[in-house]
Design an enzyme around this catalytic site. Structure first.
Site, PDB file in Angstrom:
ATOM      1  N   GLY A 128      12.709-114.467 103.488  1.00  0.00           N
ATOM      2  CA  GLY A 128      11.864-114.773 102.346  1.00  0.00           C
ATOM      3  C   GLY A 128      10.451-114.295 102.611  1.00  0.00           C
ATOM      4  N   SER A 129       9.566-114.542 101.652  1.00  0.00           N
ATOM      5  CA  SER A 129       8.186-114.107 101.805  1.00  0.00           C
ATOM      6  C   SER A 129       7.273-115.009 101.007  1.00  0.00           C
ATOM      7  CB  SER A 129       8.020-112.654 101.350  1.00  0.00           C
ATOM      8  OG  SER A 129       8.379-112.511  99.987  1.00  0.00           O
ATOM      9  N   TYR A 158       2.680-115.193 100.050  1.00  0.00           N
ATOM     10  CA  TYR A 158       1.611-114.341  99.541  1.00  0.00           C
ATOM     11  C   TYR A 158       1.258-113.223 100.521  1.00  0.00           C
ATOM     12  CZ  TYR A 158       0.228-116.781  95.285  1.00  0.00           C
ATOM     13  OH  TYR A 158       0.183-117.275  94.016  1.00  0.00           O
ATOM     14  N   THR A 159       1.384-113.499 101.808  1.00  0.00           N
ATOM     15  CA  THR A 159       0.921-112.544 102.818  1.00  0.00           C
ATOM     16  C   THR A 159       2.039-112.040 103.713  1.00  0.00           C
ATOM     17  OG1 THR A 159      -1.203-113.712 102.862  1.00  0.00           O
ATOM     18  CG2 THR A 159      -0.754-112.208 104.681  1.00  0.00           C
ATOM     19  N   LYS A 164       7.757-113.175 111.711  1.00  0.00           N
ATOM     20  CA  LYS A 164       6.863-113.025 110.560  1.00  0.00           C
ATOM     21  C   LYS A 164       6.060-111.738 110.709  1.00  0.00           C
ATOM     22  CE  LYS A 164       6.103-117.971 109.687  1.00  0.00           C
ATOM     23  NZ  LYS A 164       5.058-119.014 109.530  1.00  0.00           N
ATOM     24  N   ASP A 200     -20.962-125.989 102.361  1.00  0.00           N
ATOM     25  CA  ASP A 200     -20.660-125.444 103.692  1.00  0.00           C
ATOM     26  C   ASP A 200     -19.321-126.011 104.157  1.00  0.00           C
ATOM     27  OD1 ASP A 200     -20.942-124.020 106.017  1.00  0.00           O
ATOM     28  OD2 ASP A 200     -22.233-125.498 106.988  1.00  0.00           O
TER      29      ASP A 200
END
Length: 355
Positions: free
Chosen positions: A48-49, A51-52, A69, A140
């Site tokens: 599977g995959s 977004y990156t 990966k 921040d």
């Protein structure tokens, strides 16, 4: 498997490899790494995959199955970067940096209650969005501004907190800018950018915490729900309230053991119960573990302990302790054998029956 951005260049490979029975994150730069040449991982089965990254199931020469990966050339991150900047190699390096950052963060954070950390962050964001002063944003917002106290994230610096929402005349004044992408929010009838403080906090939580930690925070059967949370916060399709509600849902499934209904299979192996006993040695390491030098995991019940042991090639016995986690789950030591079983009134040993 990976290709470089220009012909004739040495391909640059960055993958994350982990035994499927336990996770150990190891970077590969170039064609080889601690597990050997990258070609040794062929054949590969696509799993599977996101977004990156793309995930493959492969076997090492010794027969061990690992999850590998790698940067996904068809993924959302790389594709959107190339469309915007037209620099395929530079965009690949940016995606590879994100994968490397995940490895480093997980290596440093070796905390088995990652779900607790993400949930405490969700509750903190909810408090900031509904504070008595109004919606508070952390300008921040970086990991170094938080500390971990008994598994809960606490903010250490509020010098750059802001309460006022951004004034606007139109949605063109409501652009939420981040290094990798921007979002345009609606301008309310009252002349304020709608939800900008809340959405800024939420996207920062996604890019600094959720995207790296949530995929590793629960058993495999719960990971599709966690992927939905990661994707929704990454696209800002949810607000803080919905994000927290979804995290609480995952927690309830995890705490109640409902996630086991479709995941735990009845094992054919039989285990002999030895009450009031333990195995002092014969440890092996796994990830995530509550103990650095051994495989100490939490389970909902005995059936899950058997299932975990059966999924680890090294495991031939396990010891159930009388200790529990923050969700009430039992802590269990998984062992390579049972050559030495000694008395212990606070533990129960289970050994795999021969045959």
């Amino acid at each position: 498997m990976m290709q470089s951005g220009r012909e004739g260049e040495e391909p640059e490979v960055l993958v994350e490899s982990a035994p499927t029975s336990h996770r150990v994150h190891t970077p590969f730069l170039g064609h080889s790494g601690p597990f050997g040449h990258i070609d040794a991982y062929i054949p590969q089965t696509y799993v599977g995959s996101g977004y990156t990254k793309a995930v493959y199931r492969v076997r090492l020469p010794g027969g061990a199955a690992v999850a590998l990966k790698a940067v996904d050339f068809s993924g959302h991150d790389l594709g959107s970067c190339v469309r915007e900047f037209g620099a395929r190699r530079g965009c690949y390096r940016l995606a590879a940096h994100k994968l490397l950052k995940e490895m480093v963060l997980l290596e440093r954070l070796r905390h088995p209650n990652v779900l607790q950390i993400c949930l405490s962050l969700g509750r903190l964001l909810h408090h900031l969005a509904h504070s008595p002063l109004g919606s508070v944003t952390l300008l921040d917002f970086r990991p170094r501004q938080f500390v971990l106290v008994d598994g809960e994230l606490k903010v250490t610096d509020l010098d750059d907190a802001r309460v006022e929402e951004t004034p606007c005349a139109s949605s063109a004044d409501c652009i939420l800018e981040f290094p990798a992408r921007n979002f345009t929010l609606p301008c309310s009838a009252q002349g304020w950018c709608d939800g900008m403080n809340e959405k800024r906090n939420l996207y920062n939580a996604y890019r600094f915490f959720f995207t790296y930690l949530l995929p590793h925070s629960a058993p495999p059967s719960l990971r599709p729900l966690l992927d939905i949370i990661v994707n929704a916060t990454g696209e800002l399709t949810w607000g803080v309230d919905e994000t927290l509600a979804q995290l609480e849902t995952v927690l309830n499934l995890y705490r109640s053991g409902q996630y086991l209904q479709n995941s735990t299979t009845s094992s054919s192996a039989e285990y002999q119960r030895i009450p009031d006993s333990t195995i002092p040695q014969e440890d092996y390491r796994c990830w995530p573990s509550y103990h650095h030098g051994s495989c100490l995991l939490s389970v909902f019940n005995l059936a899950e302990a058997v299932d975990v042991c059966e999924s680890h090639a090294q495991c031939h016995a396990f010891v159930v302790t009388n200790q529990t986690t923050w969700t009430g789950r039992k802590l269990v030591f998984f062992k390579t054998g049972w050559n030495q079983v000694v008395p212990d009134p606070n533990r129960t040993t289970y050994v795999r029956a021969p045959g």
